[in-house]
Design a protein around this motif. Structure first.
Motif, PDB file in Angstrom:
ATOM      1  N   GLU A  49      -4.950   0.788   6.363  1.00 34.16           N
ATOM      2  CA  GLU A  49      -4.112   1.034   5.186  1.00 34.16           C
ATOM      3  C   GLU A  49      -4.015  -0.232   4.350  1.00 34.16           C
ATOM      4  N   LYS A  50      -4.099  -0.069   3.038  1.00 36.05           N
ATOM      5  CA  LYS A  50      -3.897  -1.191   2.114  1.00 36.05           C
ATOM      6  C   LYS A  50      -2.622  -0.913   1.336  1.00 36.05           C
ATOM      7  N   ASN A  52       0.461  -2.382  -1.564  1.00 38.14           N
ATOM      8  CA  ASN A  52       0.722  -3.310  -2.664  1.00 38.14           C
ATOM      9  C   ASN A  52       1.894  -4.216  -2.291  1.00 38.14           C
ATOM     10  N   THR A 107      -1.417   2.097  -1.006  1.00 32.44           N
ATOM     11  CA  THR A 107      -2.225   2.406  -2.181  1.00 32.44           C
ATOM     12  C   THR A 107      -3.583   2.979  -1.804  1.00 32.44           C
ATOM     13  N   GLU A 108      -4.077   2.638  -0.615  1.00 34.35           N
ATOM     14  CA  GLU A 108      -5.410   3.077  -0.226  1.00 34.35           C
ATOM     15  C   GLU A 108      -5.491   3.147   1.294  1.00 34.35           C
ATOM     16  N   GLU A 143      -8.458   3.684   4.329  1.00 36.84           N
ATOM     17  CA  GLU A 143      -9.864   3.850   4.697  1.00 36.84           C
ATOM     18  C   GLU A 143      -9.911   4.430   6.103  1.00 36.84           C
ATOM     19  N   THR A 181     -12.467   7.254   1.912  1.00 36.20           N
ATOM     20  CA  THR A 181     -11.325   6.521   1.398  1.00 36.20           C
ATOM     21  C   THR A 181     -10.382   7.483   0.709  1.00 36.20           C
ATOM     22  N   LEU A 182      -9.092   7.332   0.976  1.00 35.50           N
ATOM     23  CA  LEU A 182      -8.063   8.104   0.290  1.00 35.50           C
ATOM     24  C   LEU A 182      -7.252   7.131  -0.553  1.00 35.50           C
ATOM     25  N   LYS A 183      -7.100   7.461  -1.841  1.00 36.21           N
ATOM     26  CA  LYS A 183      -6.334   6.601  -2.733  1.00 36.21           C
ATOM     27  C   LYS A 183      -5.115   7.345  -3.229  1.00 36.21           C
ATOM     28  N   ASP A 217      -2.319   8.476  -5.877  1.00 35.12           N
ATOM     29  CA  ASP A 217      -2.349   8.797  -7.303  1.00 35.12           C
ATOM     30  C   ASP A 217      -1.092   8.194  -7.934  1.00 35.12           C
ATOM     31  N   ARG A 253      -5.002  13.359  -4.206  1.00 33.50           N
ATOM     32  CA  ARG A 253      -6.342  13.080  -4.719  1.00 33.50           C
ATOM     33  C   ARG A 253      -7.331  13.438  -3.635  1.00 33.50           C
ATOM     34  N   GLN A 288     -12.713  10.227  -1.027  1.00 39.44           N
ATOM     35  CA  GLN A 288     -13.947   9.676  -1.595  1.00 39.44           C
ATOM     36  C   GLN A 288     -14.844   9.267  -0.442  1.00 39.44           C
TER      37      GLN A 288
END
Length: 144
Positions: free
Chosen positions: A62-63, A65, A71-72, A74, A83-85, A87, A104, A107
């Motif tokens: 997990e990434k 902010n 926010t993202e 993997e 990858t899930l981002k 929205d 979303r 990807q």
């Protein structure tokens, strides 16, 4: 007389309870001897067994902010990864509304879905016959 009558009733009642209990005990019958015990082969010792840590099949990273919001994400699952981002909310749209839809699509990384494919050998090309020789046209056909 009341005391003697109640004691007689108590004795009769306790005798009636004891009779079925005696009827349930089996008479002394010959009990078969216990089965013979066989010695089993000894297995491997505990020192020879090795228990390793199982490999993780799925890995999630997990990434976030600076505010701590994810926010993202993997995800690596087997040979594929995606990858899930998140929205971002548009303006003051509330989550759950059409404008505040927070979903979303995943990807997928190109050429990684499902891992490497095995390359099959190409079949032998079919033999090609040489072209048929061209016959010369007769002189009379050319003059016409």
């Amino acid at each position: 007389m009341n005391k003697s009558l109640s004691s007689v009733i108590a004795v009769i009642f306790s005798a009636q309870l004891a009779i079925p209990a005696l009827a349930q005990t089996p008479a002394k019958a010959e009990v078969p001897p216990p089965p013979k015990m066989e010695k089993l082969e000894e297995g491997p010792t505990e020192k020879s067994l090795s228990v390793g840590k199982p490999e993780q099949k799925n890995k999630v990273v997990e990434k976030k902010n600076n505010a701590g919001k994810v926010t993202e994400v993997e995800v690596k699952s087997g040979k594929s990864s995606y990858t899930l981002k998140a929205d971002p909310q548009a303006g003051n749209a509330q989550p759950g509304t059409v404008q505040g839809q927070g979903n979303r699509a995943a990807q997928w990384k190109l050429l990684e879905f499902g891992g490497k494919k095995e390359v099959k050998e190409a079949p032998e090309p079919l033999p090609v016959l040489p072209p048929a020789p061209v016959k010369a046209a007769p002189a009379s056909a050319v003059a016409k």
